[in-house]
Design a protein around this motif. Sequence first.
Motif, PDB file in Angstrom:
ATOM      1  N   ARG A  88       0.845  -1.206   0.000  1.00 44.98           N
ATOM      2  CA  ARG A  88       0.000   0.000   0.000  1.00 44.98           C
ATOM      3  C   ARG A  88       0.880   1.256   0.000  1.00 44.98           C
ATOM      4  O   ARG A  88       1.787   1.385   0.825  1.00 44.98           O
ATOM      5  CB  ARG A  88      -0.886   0.008   1.244  1.00 44.98           C
ATOM      6  CG  ARG A  88      -1.816   1.208   1.328  1.00 44.98           C
ATOM      7  CD  ARG A  88      -2.518   1.265   2.674  1.00 44.98           C
ATOM      8  NE  ARG A  88      -3.428   2.395   2.752  1.00 44.98           N
ATOM      9  CZ  ARG A  88      -4.734   2.330   2.534  1.00 44.98           C
ATOM     10  NH1 ARG A  88      -5.293   1.149   2.274  1.00 44.98           N
ATOM     11  NH2 ARG A  88      -5.495   3.392   2.605  1.00 44.98           N
ATOM     12  N   PRO A  89       0.644   2.188  -0.893  1.00 44.98           N
ATOM     13  CA  PRO A  89       1.420   3.432  -0.894  1.00 44.98           C
ATOM     14  C   PRO A  89       1.172   4.248   0.371  1.00 44.98           C
ATOM     15  O   PRO A  89       0.069   4.239   0.917  1.00 44.98           O
ATOM     16  CB  PRO A  89       0.906   4.172  -2.136  1.00 44.98           C
ATOM     17  CG  PRO A  89       0.290   3.121  -2.994  1.00 44.98           C
ATOM     18  CD  PRO A  89      -0.285   2.112  -2.031  1.00 44.98           C
ATOM     19  N   CYS A 122      11.829   7.690  -4.454  1.00 44.02           N
ATOM     20  CA  CYS A 122      11.325   8.738  -3.567  1.00 44.02           C
ATOM     21  C   CYS A 122      10.853   8.145  -2.248  1.00 44.02           C
ATOM     22  O   CYS A 122      10.231   7.074  -2.223  1.00 44.02           O
ATOM     23  CB  CYS A 122      10.175   9.475  -4.225  1.00 44.02           C
ATOM     24  SG  CYS A 122      10.587  10.161  -5.855  1.00 44.02           S
ATOM     25  N   ALA A 123      11.138   8.836  -1.168  1.00 46.50           N
ATOM     26  CA  ALA A 123      10.630   8.460   0.146  1.00 46.50           C
ATOM     27  C   ALA A 123       9.132   8.747   0.186  1.00 46.50           C
ATOM     28  O   ALA A 123       8.601   9.467  -0.668  1.00 46.50           O
ATOM     29  CB  ALA A 123      11.358   9.237   1.235  1.00 46.50           C
ATOM     30  N   PRO A 124       8.414   8.207   1.162  1.00 47.07           N
ATOM     31  CA  PRO A 124       6.970   8.451   1.230  1.00 47.07           C
ATOM     32  C   PRO A 124       6.580   9.927   1.239  1.00 47.07           C
ATOM     33  O   PRO A 124       5.507  10.286   0.734  1.00 47.07           O
ATOM     34  CB  PRO A 124       6.567   7.749   2.540  1.00 47.07           C
ATOM     35  CG  PRO A 124       7.555   6.631   2.665  1.00 47.07           C
ATOM     36  CD  PRO A 124       8.854   7.204   2.168  1.00 47.07           C
ATOM     37  N   PRO A 154      10.661   2.545  -0.669  1.00 43.30           N
ATOM     38  CA  PRO A 154       9.484   2.547   0.213  1.00 43.30           C
ATOM     39  C   PRO A 154       8.387   3.509  -0.181  1.00 43.30           C
ATOM     40  O   PRO A 154       7.227   3.316   0.183  1.00 43.30           O
ATOM     41  CB  PRO A 154      10.085   2.947   1.567  1.00 43.30           C
ATOM     42  CG  PRO A 154      11.302   3.734   1.214  1.00 43.30           C
ATOM     43  CD  PRO A 154      11.854   3.117  -0.029  1.00 43.30           C
ATOM     44  N   GLY A 155       8.723   4.549  -0.927  1.00 45.22           N
ATOM     45  CA  GLY A 155       7.725   5.542  -1.301  1.00 45.22           C
ATOM     46  C   GLY A 155       7.148   5.280  -2.677  1.00 45.22           C
ATOM     47  O   GLY A 155       6.121   4.643  -2.833  1.00 45.22           O
TER      48      GLY A 155
END
Length: 234
Positions: A88-89, A122-124, A154-155
Amino acid sequence: MMMTPADLDAFAIGFMLTERLADSTRDVLSVEPFEAEAGWIVRVTLADRCRGRIHDRVRHRTSDTGCGLCGIASLEQLRRPVAHIPPRPRSGARALFSAIAALRDHQPLNGATGAVHAAAACAPDGTIVAAYEDVGRHNALDKLIGATAACGVPGFILVTSRISFEMADKALVASTPMLVGISAPTTLAVDHARAHGLTLVALARADAMLVLNDPWNCFDAVAGEGLEPPTPGL
């Protein structure tokens, strides 16, 4: 490969993973780039258990900067397994806009030439943590996937190109929660993302985007972030 001769180690690892020639970086025993008279040669040694895959995944011509499917012997080879459903984003519209605004600062080669693509991890919150460039958009993404294989993305992944089937497929191999592109997608790319639960955003701009697949309903609250929701079709 018709490509920019930089970050060849990262490219080789990413290419092994996205071509399903290796399952993880542990299967890539060594990568040895060296310069030859007419270009560069990269020798890759894979674990013995992966040896048979080279014959199964043979390409009948050299790769280039085209659609990404060049050299595939049949359309059946498109039906490759996807090992994991994307998570899930954790990113909303603000994060995407922030990454897009910062991307140019991570494209020194394009700044000098105006002729290459980039793929950014990109990070979250939208912070760009890594970016790789290449004349071919597929190669830039392979470089990014190879460089981030140990820690993942992770993002989301942001690319400066059209989103083709293979770009979506590479993002699925990388198990990134979301793929974002500044250009349009192909129908095959959208179908592939929807079939495997990849959140897909295209035509991303500084203040608008087109959400093509949102299996987790992450963008239902765009207006709640104090932003105007994207206008369909722009």
